[in-house]
Design a protein around this motif. Structure first.
Motif, mmCIF file in Angstrom:
data_model
loop_
_atom_site.group_PDB
_atom_site.id
_atom_site.type_symbol
_atom_site.label_atom_id
_atom_site.label_comp_id
_atom_site.label_asym_id
_atom_site.label_seq_id
_atom_site.Cartn_x
_atom_site.Cartn_y
_atom_site.Cartn_z
ATOM 1 N N ARG A 106 0.831 -1.220 0.000
ATOM 2 C CA ARG A 106 0.000 0.000 0.000
ATOM 3 C C ARG A 106 0.860 1.262 0.000
ATOM 4 O O ARG A 106 0.585 2.214 -0.727
ATOM 5 C CB ARG A 106 -0.940 0.006 1.209
ATOM 6 C CG ARG A 106 -2.131 -0.889 1.048
ATOM 7 C CD ARG A 106 -3.129 -0.701 2.210
ATOM 8 N NE ARG A 106 -3.953 -1.867 2.304
ATOM 9 C CZ ARG A 106 -3.840 -2.826 3.227
ATOM 10 N NH1 ARG A 106 -2.945 -2.731 4.180
ATOM 11 N NH2 ARG A 106 -4.626 -3.873 3.201
ATOM 12 N N ARG A 107 1.902 1.266 0.834
ATOM 13 C CA ARG A 107 2.785 2.449 0.892
ATOM 14 C C ARG A 107 3.505 2.654 -0.428
ATOM 15 O O ARG A 107 3.622 3.776 -0.920
ATOM 16 C CB ARG A 107 3.797 2.301 2.028
ATOM 17 C CG ARG A 107 3.270 2.687 3.380
ATOM 18 C CD ARG A 107 4.394 2.871 4.388
ATOM 19 N NE ARG A 107 5.350 1.788 4.403
ATOM 20 C CZ ARG A 107 5.282 0.719 5.190
ATOM 21 N NH1 ARG A 107 4.293 0.579 6.037
ATOM 22 N NH2 ARG A 107 6.208 -0.219 5.132
ATOM 23 N N GLY A 108 3.996 1.564 -1.017
ATOM 24 C CA GLY A 108 4.682 1.671 -2.302
ATOM 25 C C GLY A 108 3.752 2.176 -3.392
ATOM 26 O O GLY A 108 4.132 3.016 -4.207
ATOM 27 N N SER A 109 2.522 1.676 -3.392
ATOM 28 C CA SER A 109 1.538 2.123 -4.382
ATOM 29 C C SER A 109 1.223 3.605 -4.198
ATOM 30 O O SER A 109 1.082 4.347 -5.177
ATOM 31 C CB SER A 109 0.249 1.312 -4.263
ATOM 32 O OG SER A 109 0.485 -0.038 -4.537
ATOM 33 N N VAL A 141 3.991 5.629 -5.714
ATOM 34 C CA VAL A 141 3.912 5.654 -7.176
ATOM 35 C C VAL A 141 2.822 6.628 -7.621
ATOM 36 O O VAL A 141 3.022 7.424 -8.542
ATOM 37 C CB VAL A 141 3.656 4.236 -7.734
ATOM 38 C CG1 VAL A 141 3.325 4.282 -9.220
ATOM 39 C CG2 VAL A 141 4.863 3.354 -7.477
ATOM 40 N N ARG A 142 1.655 6.585 -6.960
ATOM 41 C CA ARG A 142 0.572 7.515 -7.309
ATOM 42 C C ARG A 142 1.005 8.959 -7.091
ATOM 43 O O ARG A 142 0.726 9.840 -7.903
ATOM 44 C CB ARG A 142 -0.665 7.225 -6.467
ATOM 45 C CG ARG A 142 -1.433 6.036 -6.924
ATOM 46 C CD ARG A 142 -2.748 5.885 -6.138
ATOM 47 N NE ARG A 142 -3.224 4.551 -6.272
ATOM 48 C CZ ARG A 142 -3.049 3.569 -5.386
ATOM 49 N NH1 ARG A 142 -2.426 3.813 -4.252
ATOM 50 N NH2 ARG A 142 -3.497 2.365 -5.608
ATOM 51 N N SER A 143 1.682 9.202 -5.982
ATOM 52 C CA SER A 143 2.143 10.550 -5.665
ATOM 53 C C SER A 143 3.142 11.049 -6.716
ATOM 54 O O SER A 143 3.067 12.199 -7.161
ATOM 55 C CB SER A 143 2.780 10.557 -4.276
ATOM 56 O OG SER A 143 3.210 11.829 -3.924
ATOM 57 N N ALA A 144 4.053 10.178 -7.112
ATOM 58 C CA ALA A 144 5.032 10.564 -8.129
ATOM 59 C C ALA A 144 4.343 10.831 -9.469
ATOM 60 O O ALA A 144 4.691 11.791 -10.171
ATOM 61 C CB ALA A 144 6.093 9.467 -8.286
ATOM 62 N N ALA A 187 1.332 17.147 -12.754
ATOM 63 C CA ALA A 187 1.207 18.562 -12.387
ATOM 64 C C ALA A 187 2.303 19.402 -13.030
ATOM 65 O O ALA A 187 2.090 20.564 -13.373
ATOM 66 C CB ALA A 187 1.252 18.724 -10.869
ATOM 67 N N GLY A 188 3.472 18.791 -13.202
ATOM 68 C CA GLY A 188 4.592 19.538 -13.760
ATOM 69 C C GLY A 188 4.699 19.493 -15.277
ATOM 70 O O GLY A 188 5.542 20.179 -15.850
ATOM 71 N N TYR A 247 7.960 22.497 -8.487
ATOM 72 C CA TYR A 247 7.224 21.519 -7.697
ATOM 73 C C TYR A 247 8.189 20.634 -6.922
ATOM 74 O O TYR A 247 9.006 19.949 -7.503
ATOM 75 C CB TYR A 247 6.369 20.640 -8.612
ATOM 76 C CG TYR A 247 5.393 21.438 -9.407
ATOM 77 C CD1 TYR A 247 4.183 21.812 -8.865
ATOM 78 C CD2 TYR A 247 5.687 21.862 -10.696
ATOM 79 C CE1 TYR A 247 3.278 22.586 -9.580
ATOM 80 C CE2 TYR A 247 4.792 22.617 -11.419
ATOM 81 C CZ TYR A 247 3.604 22.977 -10.856
ATOM 82 O OH TYR A 247 2.715 23.722 -11.565
ATOM 83 N N PRO A 248 8.101 20.608 -5.601
ATOM 84 C CA PRO A 248 8.966 19.695 -4.839
ATOM 85 C C PRO A 248 8.534 18.256 -5.070
ATOM 86 O O PRO A 248 7.359 17.958 -5.171
ATOM 87 C CB PRO A 248 8.752 20.119 -3.393
ATOM 88 C CG PRO A 248 7.426 20.801 -3.389
ATOM 89 C CD PRO A 248 7.227 21.399 -4.757
ATOM 90 N N SER A 249 9.497 17.369 -5.167
ATOM 91 C CA SER A 249 9.189 15.967 -5.373
ATOM 92 C C SER A 249 8.540 15.373 -4.131
ATOM 93 O O SER A 249 9.041 15.557 -3.012
ATOM 94 C CB SER A 249 10.459 15.194 -5.691
ATOM 95 O OG SER A 249 10.208 13.806 -5.654
ATOM 96 N N PRO A 250 7.454 14.620 -4.273
ATOM 97 C CA PRO A 250 6.820 13.986 -3.122
ATOM 98 C C PRO A 250 7.687 12.857 -2.561
ATOM 99 O O PRO A 250 7.479 12.422 -1.443
ATOM 100 C CB PRO A 250 5.515 13.432 -3.694
ATOM 101 C CG PRO A 250 5.800 13.214 -5.128
ATOM 102 C CD PRO A 250 6.760 14.319 -5.516
#
Length: 61
Positions: free
Chosen positions: A31-34, A37-40, A46-47, A55-58
């Motif tokens: 779940r955390r890895g997914s 990936v969604r955040s990236a 957005a960029g 934009y700072p990288s998540p």
């Protein structure tokens, strides 16, 4: 790492995960890895067409 290189690795991983038993910790790790990936992907979208340095990288938080 290029996005395409990372995504191509999933091509073989997903079929190998079928019928696997995962612990609660294992499912939480997935779940955390997914979420990362969604955040990236959101950050890239957005960029798109803008200066990425705005934009700072998540992944660096």
């Amino acid at each position: 790492m290029r996005c395409g290189a990372g995504l191509s690795g999933l091509d073989g991983l997903v079929p190998r995960m079928r019928d696997q038993e995962f612990t609660d910790d294992g499912r939480e790790t997935i779940r955390r890895g997914s979420a990362n990936v969604r955040s990236a992907a959101d950050w890239l979208e957005a960029g798109a067409g803008r200066r990425m340095t705005v934009y700072p990288s998540p992944l660096n938080t």
